[in-house]
Design a protein around this motif. Structure first.
Motif, PDB file in Angstrom:
ATOM      1  N   GLY A  68       0.965  -1.377  -0.065  1.00 22.31           N
ATOM      2  CA  GLY A  68       0.035  -0.131  -0.219  1.00 22.31           C
ATOM      3  C   GLY A  68       0.855   1.147  -0.095  1.00 22.31           C
ATOM      4  O   GLY A  68       0.511   2.334   0.614  1.00 22.31           O
ATOM      5  N   ASN A  69       1.966   1.219  -0.774  1.00 28.78           N
ATOM      6  CA  ASN A  69       2.894   2.279  -0.637  1.00 28.78           C
ATOM      7  C   ASN A  69       3.792   2.531   0.575  1.00 28.78           C
ATOM      8  O   ASN A  69       4.084   3.804   0.543  1.00 28.78           O
ATOM      9  CB  ASN A  69       1.945   3.691  -1.283  1.00 28.78           C
ATOM     10  CG  ASN A  69       3.127   4.566  -1.914  1.00 28.78           C
ATOM     11  OD1 ASN A  69       4.210   4.242  -2.277  1.00 28.78           O
ATOM     12  ND2 ASN A  69       2.502   5.825  -2.072  1.00 28.78           N
ATOM     13  N   ASP A  70       3.584   1.730   1.490  1.00 21.55           N
ATOM     14  CA  ASP A  70       4.433   1.923   2.697  1.00 21.55           C
ATOM     15  C   ASP A  70       5.864   1.798   2.371  1.00 21.55           C
ATOM     16  O   ASP A  70       6.759   2.585   3.073  1.00 21.55           O
ATOM     17  CB  ASP A  70       4.077   1.158   3.741  1.00 21.55           C
ATOM     18  CG  ASP A  70       2.826   1.424   4.418  1.00 21.55           C
ATOM     19  OD1 ASP A  70       2.236   2.403   4.171  1.00 21.55           O
ATOM     20  OD2 ASP A  70       2.047   0.424   4.969  1.00 21.55           O
ATOM     21  N   ASN A  91      11.522   2.044   3.220  1.00 24.54           N
ATOM     22  CA  ASN A  91      10.423   2.527   3.446  1.00 24.54           C
ATOM     23  C   ASN A  91      10.252   4.000   2.566  1.00 24.54           C
ATOM     24  O   ASN A  91      11.053   4.304   2.009  1.00 24.54           O
ATOM     25  CB  ASN A  91      10.053   2.892   4.854  1.00 24.54           C
ATOM     26  CG  ASN A  91      11.098   3.675   5.664  1.00 24.54           C
ATOM     27  OD1 ASN A  91      11.423   4.812   5.032  1.00 24.54           O
ATOM     28  ND2 ASN A  91      11.489   3.371   6.712  1.00 24.54           N
ATOM     29  N   HIS A  92       8.896   4.228   2.536  1.00 24.54           N
ATOM     30  CA  HIS A  92       8.671   5.582   1.931  1.00 24.54           C
ATOM     31  C   HIS A  92       9.602   6.883   2.297  1.00 24.54           C
ATOM     32  O   HIS A  92      10.088   7.743   1.639  1.00 24.54           O
ATOM     33  CB  HIS A  92       7.100   6.096   2.028  1.00 24.54           C
ATOM     34  CG  HIS A  92       6.608   6.861   0.809  1.00 24.54           C
ATOM     35  ND1 HIS A  92       6.014   8.232   0.823  1.00 24.54           N
ATOM     36  CD2 HIS A  92       6.861   6.524  -0.398  1.00 24.54           C
ATOM     37  CE1 HIS A  92       5.787   8.437   0.116  1.00 24.54           C
ATOM     38  NE2 HIS A  92       6.192   7.830  -0.927  1.00 24.54           N
ATOM     39  N   ARG A  93       9.807   6.915   3.469  1.00 27.83           N
ATOM     40  CA  ARG A  93      10.645   8.259   4.096  1.00 27.83           C
ATOM     41  C   ARG A  93      11.921   8.007   3.685  1.00 27.83           C
ATOM     42  O   ARG A  93      12.730   9.059   3.138  1.00 27.83           O
ATOM     43  CB  ARG A  93      10.450   8.048   5.722  1.00 27.83           C
ATOM     44  CG  ARG A  93      11.210   9.220   6.437  1.00 27.83           C
ATOM     45  CD  ARG A  93      11.338   9.194   7.695  1.00 27.83           C
ATOM     46  NE  ARG A  93      11.719   7.897   8.404  1.00 27.83           N
ATOM     47  CZ  ARG A  93      11.114   6.900   8.805  1.00 27.83           C
ATOM     48  NH1 ARG A  93       9.909   6.948   9.110  1.00 27.83           N
ATOM     49  NH2 ARG A  93      12.033   5.810   9.358  1.00 27.83           N
ATOM     50  N   ASP A  94      12.646   6.889   3.781  1.00 22.17           N
ATOM     51  CA  ASP A  94      13.883   6.648   3.303  1.00 22.17           C
ATOM     52  C   ASP A  94      14.051   6.720   1.601  1.00 22.17           C
ATOM     53  O   ASP A  94      15.043   7.142   1.190  1.00 22.17           O
ATOM     54  CB  ASP A  94      14.273   5.298   3.732  1.00 22.17           C
ATOM     55  CG  ASP A  94      14.885   5.253   5.186  1.00 22.17           C
ATOM     56  OD1 ASP A  94      14.846   6.543   5.986  1.00 22.17           O
ATOM     57  OD2 ASP A  94      14.851   4.160   5.669  1.00 22.17           O
ATOM     58  N   TYR A  95      13.217   6.278   1.032  1.00 26.30           N
ATOM     59  CA  TYR A  95      13.024   6.677  -0.535  1.00 26.30           C
ATOM     60  C   TYR A  95      13.243   8.112  -0.865  1.00 26.30           C
ATOM     61  O   TYR A  95      13.875   8.377  -1.959  1.00 26.30           O
ATOM     62  CB  TYR A  95      11.737   6.133  -0.987  1.00 26.30           C
ATOM     63  CG  TYR A  95      11.598   6.385  -2.502  1.00 26.30           C
ATOM     64  CD1 TYR A  95      12.079   5.475  -3.364  1.00 26.30           C
ATOM     65  CD2 TYR A  95      10.827   7.372  -3.065  1.00 26.30           C
ATOM     66  CE1 TYR A  95      11.986   5.549  -4.663  1.00 26.30           C
ATOM     67  CE2 TYR A  95      10.772   7.513  -4.337  1.00 26.30           C
ATOM     68  CZ  TYR A  95      11.424   6.798  -5.156  1.00 26.30           C
ATOM     69  OH  TYR A  95      11.098   6.971  -6.623  1.00 26.30           O
ATOM     70  N   ASP A  96      12.529   8.735  -0.081  1.00 26.66           N
ATOM     71  CA  ASP A  96      12.739  10.210  -0.189  1.00 26.66           C
ATOM     72  C   ASP A  96      14.213  10.925  -0.220  1.00 26.66           C
ATOM     73  O   ASP A  96      14.581  11.885  -0.684  1.00 26.66           O
ATOM     74  CB  ASP A  96      11.930  11.273   0.519  1.00 26.66           C
ATOM     75  CG  ASP A  96      10.133  10.828   0.027  1.00 26.66           C
ATOM     76  OD1 ASP A  96      10.007  10.442  -1.027  1.00 26.66           O
ATOM     77  OD2 ASP A  96       9.375  11.167   0.966  1.00 26.66           O
ATOM     78  N   LYS A  97      15.079  10.153   0.369  1.00 24.02           N
ATOM     79  CA  LYS A  97      16.296  10.340   0.421  1.00 24.02           C
ATOM     80  C   LYS A  97      17.357  10.007  -0.515  1.00 24.02           C
ATOM     81  O   LYS A  97      18.544  10.369  -0.448  1.00 24.02           O
ATOM     82  CB  LYS A  97      16.941   9.958   1.639  1.00 24.02           C
ATOM     83  CG  LYS A  97      16.026  10.591   3.005  1.00 24.02           C
ATOM     84  CD  LYS A  97      16.624   9.813   4.404  1.00 24.02           C
ATOM     85  CE  LYS A  97      15.619  10.474   5.436  1.00 24.02           C
ATOM     86  NZ  LYS A  97      15.967   9.438   6.925  1.00 24.02           N
ATOM     87  N   ILE A  98      16.942   9.263  -1.348  1.00 22.03           N
ATOM     88  CA  ILE A  98      17.741   8.568  -2.348  1.00 22.03           C
ATOM     89  C   ILE A  98      17.357   9.049  -3.754  1.00 22.03           C
ATOM     90  O   ILE A  98      16.376   9.588  -3.995  1.00 22.03           O
ATOM     91  CB  ILE A  98      17.723   7.078  -2.213  1.00 22.03           C
ATOM     92  CG1 ILE A  98      16.166   6.623  -2.967  1.00 22.03           C
ATOM     93  CG2 ILE A  98      18.005   6.365  -0.970  1.00 22.03           C
ATOM     94  CD1 ILE A  98      16.166   5.266  -3.492  1.00 22.03           C
TER      95      ILE A  98
END
Length: 107
Positions: A68-70, A91-98
């Motif tokens: 569910g996009n988590d 996770n989605h939060r860490d994805y935003d950092k790469i």
């Protein structure tokens, strides 16, 4: 589609040991793995047909939404060789950092 490497998925799930939702992530990733393993995609358009929420970043780079996009899974796909290379899971939060276009596992 040959998936390189299933061990990457196992290690990621193991890294979540003790966290709430680990079992749900494992189930979601196992289902994704088995679906992709049976796939015979010839283009990113065919990936998008099956996974409408996937993000096509380039001719060979795709981001799949997991549970569910988590979580996100970044993959490089060689359609000619029918091989998918898992480049990153998190996770989605860490994805935003790469940078999903260039990220790769450093084993």
């Amino acid at each position: 589609m040959r998936v390189i490497a299933r061990s990457t998925v196992r290690r990621f799930v193991e890294s979540l040991r003790g966290q709430k939702g680990q079992r749900a992530v494992k189930i979601a990733l196992d289902a994704w793995f088995h679906e992709v393993h049976r796939a015979r995609w010839r283009s990113s358009a065919e990936v998008k047909q099956r996974y409408a929420t996937a993000s096509i970043l380039s001719a060979d780079r795709v981001v799949f939404n997991i549970k569910g996009n988590d979580y996100r899974l970044v993959a490089a796909i060689d359609y000619g060789r029918q091989t998918l290379f898992i480049k990153w899971i998190g996770n989605h939060r860490d994805y935003d950092k790469i940078d999903a276009r260039t990220v790769k596992y450093a084993d």
